[in-house]
Design a protein around this motif. Sequence first.
Motif, mmCIF file in Angstrom:
data_model
loop_
_atom_site.group_PDB
_atom_site.id
_atom_site.type_symbol
_atom_site.label_atom_id
_atom_site.label_comp_id
_atom_site.label_asym_id
_atom_site.label_seq_id
_atom_site.Cartn_x
_atom_site.Cartn_y
_atom_site.Cartn_z
ATOM 1 N N ARG A 153 0.834 -1.209 0.000
ATOM 2 C CA ARG A 153 0.000 0.000 0.000
ATOM 3 C C ARG A 153 0.869 1.260 0.000
ATOM 4 O O ARG A 153 0.542 2.252 -0.659
ATOM 5 N N TYR A 182 2.087 1.757 -3.481
ATOM 6 C CA TYR A 182 1.005 2.241 -4.338
ATOM 7 C C TYR A 182 0.694 3.714 -4.059
ATOM 8 O O TYR A 182 0.484 4.502 -4.989
ATOM 9 N N THR A 209 2.612 -7.532 -3.225
ATOM 10 C CA THR A 209 1.352 -8.189 -2.903
ATOM 11 C C THR A 209 1.424 -9.684 -3.166
ATOM 12 O O THR A 209 0.819 -10.491 -2.445
ATOM 13 N N CYS A 219 -3.898 -1.030 -7.761
ATOM 14 C CA CYS A 219 -4.968 -0.727 -6.802
ATOM 15 C C CYS A 219 -5.873 -1.935 -6.599
ATOM 16 O O CYS A 219 -6.278 -2.248 -5.475
ATOM 17 N N SER A 267 -4.575 -4.426 -4.143
ATOM 18 C CA SER A 267 -4.435 -4.043 -2.740
ATOM 19 C C SER A 267 -5.160 -5.043 -1.849
ATOM 20 O O SER A 267 -6.278 -5.461 -2.136
#
Length: 232
Positions: free
Chosen positions: A28, A31, A57, A164, A167
């Motif tokens: 995160r 990102y 991730t 995204c 996530s």
Amino acid sequence: MGERQPYRGWLSAEQIAEGKNACSRNARRLYDDASMLYEQNRFASAAALAILAIEETYKLTLLDQLTLCSTDEQTSKCWKEFSSHAAKGRPWDFAASLPGELEEDELPSAEYFWSAEIGCSASTDANRMKQAAIYVDCVGEGNWVEPADEFREQTAHEVLDFACSCSSRADFSVREIELMREHLKPLVTRGTVPSGVVSAIRSYLDAASEEKVLPPAAAERWARVLAMLEAD
């Protein structure tokens, strides 16, 4: 910063949960940094960080596999992938279908866990994109290409959108990991046919639901994995 000494052994449920939450938080962070660069029209740099977020991730799926390891060989293989940029680029290449039969002592494929943890897919050459977003190269008949030439706004936007969608949550619990080991690890020790995979995942979901250790969104993704398996 001193030299790190990598640990490559067995992990407890507590360590798995801590690692998954750390990877989620770091993905995160990457990102969010990519988004800030995108807002400043630094499209190539934004895309590079977004790709790193996707790779980070993917470590969640490798930690899921480490949860089920039964042999030193399996553990060693998972740790090698944990450090491999090529392996962490796999989310881009996952197909929609999931594998069925497992060989003896074979870990369930990361596709199971990617679908359950993340629930998205794409197809491209992640490593090539990352290199193009960072480095100048000489191509064709001696033509120089800069990252800014390769990554315009639309391309960067697509990469950030995928990052995204990848996530994940950062609230994995120790009990969640313990239940995964209890219900899914037997698959690794004896191999299974697709019906065995389905029943094991259903058993895990029932137990996790009863103890309320899975957030609704996570339970829904696991349910989609079940639906995909049962449709095959």
